[in-house]
Every structure is written in structure tokens, then in C-alpha cells.
Design a protein around this motif. Structure first.
Motif, PDB file in Angstrom:
ATOM      1  N   ARG A  23     -36.182 102.252  80.638  1.00  0.00           N
ATOM      2  CA  ARG A  23     -35.811 101.769  79.307  1.00  0.00           C
ATOM      3  C   ARG A  23     -36.546 102.459  78.167  1.00  0.00           C
ATOM      4  NH1 ARG A  23     -33.183 100.374  77.026  1.00  0.00           N
ATOM      5  NH2 ARG A  23     -33.201  98.252  76.215  1.00  0.00           N
ATOM      6  N   PHE A  24     -37.591 103.253  78.493  1.00  0.00           N
ATOM      7  CA  PHE A  24     -38.334 103.933  77.431  1.00  0.00           C
ATOM      8  C   PHE A  24     -38.747 105.318  77.923  1.00  0.00           C
ATOM      9  CE2 PHE A  24     -41.976 104.681  74.552  1.00  0.00           C
ATOM     10  CZ  PHE A  24     -41.329 104.461  73.356  1.00  0.00           C
ATOM     11  N   ASP A  25     -37.762 106.188  78.055  1.00  0.00           N
ATOM     12  CA  ASP A  25     -38.019 107.519  78.554  1.00  0.00           C
ATOM     13  C   ASP A  25     -38.439 108.453  77.413  1.00  0.00           C
ATOM     14  OD1 ASP A  25     -35.683 107.939  77.167  1.00  0.00           O
ATOM     15  OD2 ASP A  25     -34.439 108.159  78.947  1.00  0.00           O
ATOM     16  N   ARG A  26     -38.584 109.737  77.717  1.00  0.00           N
ATOM     17  CA  ARG A  26     -39.087 110.685  76.722  1.00  0.00           C
ATOM     18  C   ARG A  26     -38.147 110.811  75.528  1.00  0.00           C
ATOM     19  NH1 ARG A  26     -39.648 115.527  77.289  1.00  0.00           N
ATOM     20  NH2 ARG A  26     -41.666 115.919  76.341  1.00  0.00           N
ATOM     21  N   ASP A  27     -36.834 110.710  75.750  1.00  0.00           N
ATOM     22  CA  ASP A  27     -35.903 110.792  74.630  1.00  0.00           C
ATOM     23  C   ASP A  27     -36.103 109.631  73.672  1.00  0.00           C
ATOM     24  OD1 ASP A  27     -34.819 113.125  75.617  1.00  0.00           O
ATOM     25  OD2 ASP A  27     -33.174 112.115  76.669  1.00  0.00           O
ATOM     26  N   ARG A  28     -36.331 108.438  74.234  1.00  0.00           N
ATOM     27  CA  ARG A  28     -36.586 107.277  73.379  1.00  0.00           C
ATOM     28  C   ARG A  28     -37.910 107.428  72.636  1.00  0.00           C
ATOM     29  NH1 ARG A  28     -33.930 102.559  74.936  1.00  0.00           N
ATOM     30  NH2 ARG A  28     -35.029 101.573  73.217  1.00  0.00           N
ATOM     31  N   LEU A  29     -38.888 108.034  73.309  1.00  0.00           N
ATOM     32  CA  LEU A  29     -40.182 108.254  72.670  1.00  0.00           C
ATOM     33  C   LEU A  29     -40.033 109.205  71.494  1.00  0.00           C
ATOM     34  CD1 LEU A  29     -43.234 107.674  72.871  1.00  0.00           C
ATOM     35  CD2 LEU A  29     -43.423 109.718  74.281  1.00  0.00           C
ATOM     36  N   ARG A  30     -39.259 110.275  71.687  1.00  0.00           N
ATOM     37  CA  ARG A  30     -39.025 111.216  70.586  1.00  0.00           C
ATOM     38  C   ARG A  30     -38.332 110.516  69.419  1.00  0.00           C
ATOM     39  NH1 ARG A  30     -41.410 113.327  73.718  1.00  0.00           N
ATOM     40  NH2 ARG A  30     -42.966 112.828  72.157  1.00  0.00           N
ATOM     41  N   ALA A  31     -37.334 109.698  69.746  1.00  0.00           N
ATOM     42  CA  ALA A  31     -36.590 109.009  68.693  1.00  0.00           C
ATOM     43  C   ALA A  31     -37.470 108.010  67.958  1.00  0.00           C
ATOM     44  CB  ALA A  31     -35.374 108.302  69.295  1.00  0.00           C
ATOM     45  N   ALA A  32     -38.390 107.396  68.677  1.00  0.00           N
ATOM     46  CA  ALA A  32     -39.236 106.369  68.063  1.00  0.00           C
ATOM     47  C   ALA A  32     -40.171 106.932  67.011  1.00  0.00           C
ATOM     48  CB  ALA A  32     -40.043 105.644  69.143  1.00  0.00           C
ATOM     49  N   THR A  33     -40.474 108.240  67.076  1.00  0.00           N
ATOM     50  CA  THR A  33     -41.345 108.822  66.069  1.00  0.00           C
ATOM     51  C   THR A  33     -40.687 108.833  64.693  1.00  0.00           C
ATOM     52  OG1 THR A  33     -40.563 111.058  66.595  1.00  0.00           O
ATOM     53  CG2 THR A  33     -42.527 110.272  67.757  1.00  0.00           C
ATOM     54  N   GLY A  34     -39.363 108.781  64.646  1.00  0.00           N
ATOM     55  CA  GLY A  34     -38.674 108.717  63.369  1.00  0.00           C
ATOM     56  C   GLY A  34     -38.545 107.298  62.861  1.00  0.00           C
ATOM     57  N   ASP A  35     -38.497 106.320  63.767  1.00  0.00           N
ATOM     58  CA  ASP A  35     -38.396 104.909  63.399  1.00  0.00           C
ATOM     59  C   ASP A  35     -39.319 104.126  64.330  1.00  0.00           C
ATOM     60  OD1 ASP A  35     -37.757 102.394  62.576  1.00  0.00           O
ATOM     61  OD2 ASP A  35     -35.741 102.357  63.440  1.00  0.00           O
ATOM     62  N   PRO A  36     -40.593 103.952  63.949  1.00  0.00           N
ATOM     63  CA  PRO A  36     -41.570 103.364  64.863  1.00  0.00           C
ATOM     64  C   PRO A  36     -41.473 101.853  65.036  1.00  0.00           C
ATOM     65  CG  PRO A  36     -42.597 103.875  62.766  1.00  0.00           C
ATOM     66  CD  PRO A  36     -41.199 104.405  62.694  1.00  0.00           C
TER      67      PRO A  36
END
Length: 329
Positions: A23-36
Motif C-alpha cells: 500500500r505504500f511502495d516507492r511510487d507512492r513515496l515519490r508522490a507523497a513528496t509533492g503532497d505530504p
């Protein structure tokens, strides 16, 4: 000393790692840097899985496990760099309605710090401020003249705050400028909350330290220079070995503190885990070279998160003073 986990504890760690990987892979981690801001759907899923209600009694809808199991779960969260006020929600699941099932997000602030920093202020529905509860070093851990500990709750919108720059792009911060103290928190003791917040933060640091060991070793095996993997070079071998030693020492300290629950043990665990997380991330960056600073790599995010956590719920200086007082007494 290497602690032996039970079969149930190993299964808990594995299930947590698999859930976060799914549920929280690297793609989600990258995306989260734009909307934390924490993903509310993921937050509710964590609540449904028992992440926040882990230590609540089964008759109250919880899982009925202990502090040792909570440490294992938070170790995996630290490994995955999962953002959000996880420590606050785990500690306050039984004291604030809606937190245990992930429907509400609550923040927890150390009112004795300067400045008083609030993580993920825009995402929180409520804020709990802790004052007192830290050992007064002038009198030792059991000193009778410690300031009375208290915990106060406020609706997030009632708290005055000012912007505060965060080194971690996944953890926005605000400086609390005024917090109404009219509503005491009913439930957990403020001193215990402070101590367990330090231990769970140490567990996250441990997970990060272990993850950067794996990342460094994996990169050293495939990155080549002068026609050979850099992992064959003695200097790189030494760096990786030192990282592993730091992480394993921190693991023993954190696991031991989760069993004893003693304030001095927690301070030592936090000190060692902070050192392991920060120094391992720095060494991992050195092994990666310039690629470790890019957004395609997680290494710099581990370092920034480790720096942030090292200043939360007890600094190295505070832990060293507490340990020195205990040894002198």
C-alpha cells in the motif's frame, strides 16, 4: 545480545512489512513528496488492520498486544519511511475517539521544547500538548521536584501556529504559538506518553537504519568501478560492516527497552537508534555517491527523516545527561 522473537512476533513484522509494501511502495513515496498530507484511505486501512489499536484491550476493540509488538510494527514503518503522525495516533488511540480506526488524525507536541513543533498540522483533527514528564536532571530520574506533568487537548483549528521550515519533505511542521490549556486529556499519563513516544520514535529510527544497510549493500553489489563491483573494495566493505554493527546494537537496545520500559533504557535506546539512523544514512549516501541525492533514490529521505526524529522526544544531549545521572547515582 540478540533478542529472539517469538513466531507470533515474526509473523507480525512480516504482515506489517507486506501491508506497507503493498500500500505504500516507492511510487507512492515519490508522490507523497509533492503532497505530504497522510493518505486518509491508507490511514483508515491501517486502522482496520489494527495498527493504531495494537495495544488496546480486545474488549475495547483493540488487538491486545504490548509495547514490544508496537516497537516491531514501528520498526517496519520506519523502514518504509511511512509519513504521518503515527506515534501520536498509536499512543492516543484509546484516549481520542476515532483515532483507533483511522477515521481521525491526532497530533502530539512536546510542550517543553523550544520551539514547540507540530508535525502534519494541516492533517490533524486534534492536538495534544504535553508539558512536564521529562526527568529533571538536577534531581535525577526519581527527583521529587520534577515539574508536574500534564496533557492538554484542543481542536486543531483552535491552536495558533506559525510556519516552520522542515528538513524532511514528507513531514511538514508548524510552530505552536498558543495552545489553549482548558481541556486536560483523560486517559494515559503524560509522563508515560512522553517515554513511549521516545521509544516508538527510536523504533522508527531503527527501521530506517536497517533499511539503509540493506540499500547500501544492494548498491555495492551492482555498482561497478574499474571493472569490479564497489562492494569488493575494502573501504566500502568497512563502511557496510560499521553500518550493520550500529544497527544491531541499536536493535538490541530498542528491543530491551520495550521489555523493561525503564526511562533510562528508553533514553539509551533513543540515543543509539538516532546515531544508527543518521550515521547509516550518511554512509549509505557516501556509497551511492551523487545518485543518493536524487529523487529516484530514498537515501536522502532516510537521512532527512533521521535528522528530524533525532530532535524529537529527547535529543542526544538530554539522553547523555540522563544516563550520566543514572550512572552517578
Amino acid at each position: 545480545m540478540r533478542f529472539q522473537l517469538t513466531d507470533e512476533q515474526r509473523a507480525l513484522k512480516k504482515a506489517t512489512r507486506e501491508l506497507l509494501a503493498a500500500r505504500f511502495d516507492r511510487d507512492r513515496l515519490r508522490a507523497a513528496t509533492g503532497d505530504p498530507a497522510p493518505d486518509r484511505a491508507l490511514w483508515r486501512e491501517l486502522g482496520a488492520a489494527g495498527f493504531f489499536a495494537l495495544r488496546l484491550p480486545e474488549e475495547d476493540g483493540g488487538v491486545g498486544l504490548g509495547l514490544s509488538e508496537a516497537v516491531l510494527v514501528f520498526e517496519e514503518a520506519g523502514r518504509a519511511l511511512l509519513p504521518g503522525p503515527l506515534v501520536a495516533c498509536q499512543l492516543l488511540a484509546g484516549a481520542v475517539d476515532g483515532v483507533a480506526d483511522g477515521e481521525r488524525i491526532v497530533g502530539l507536541c512536546d510542550g517543553d521544547g523550544e520551539p514547540v513543533l507540530w508535525e502534519h498540522p494541516d492533517a490533524c483533527d486534534e492536538l495534544i500538548l504535553l508539558e512536564g514528564g521529562a526527568p529533571d536532571l538536577a534531581y535525577g530520574p526519581g527527583g521529587a521536584q520534577r515539574r508536574t506533568a500534564g496533557a492538554y487537548r484542543s481542536v486543531a483549528g483552535e491552536v495558533s501556529r506559525a510556519p516552520f521550515a522542515s528538513i524532511d519533505p514528507l513531514t511538514p511542521l508548524a510552530r505552536v504559538t498558543d495552545h489553549p490549556r482548558t481541556t486536560p486529556l483523560n486517559g494515559p499519563d503524560a509522563t508515560r506518553l512522553r517515554q513511549e513516544a521516545a521509544l516508538l520514535t527510536a523504533a522508527q529510527q531503527l527501521g530506517s537504519a536497517l533499511r539503509t544497510v540493506e540499500t547500501a549493500v544492494g548498491h555495492a553489489r551492482v555498482r561497478t568501478q574499474f571493472g569490479a563491483p564497489i562492494g569488493s573494495f575494502q573501504a566500502v566493505k568497512h563502511l557496510c560492516a560499521q553500518m550493520l554493527v550500529r544497527a544491531e546494537i541499536a536493535r538490541s537496545a530498542v528491543y530491551a527497552a520495550s521489555v523493561t520500559g525503564e526511562a533510562v533504557d528508553v533514553a539509551g535506546a533513543k540515543l543509539l537508534a538516532d546515531e544508527a539512523a543518521v550515521r547509516n544514512a550518511r554512509d549509505c549516501l557516501q556509497i551511492h555517491g551523487g545518485t543518493g541525492f536524487t529523487w529516484e533514490a530514498d537515501v536522502h529521505l532516510h537521512l532527512k527523516r533521521a535528522w528530524l526524529r533525532a530532535g524529537s522526544w529527547g535529543t542526544a544531549g538530554e539522553a547523555e545527561e540522563l544516563l550520566a545521572v543514572d550512572l552517578a547515582g
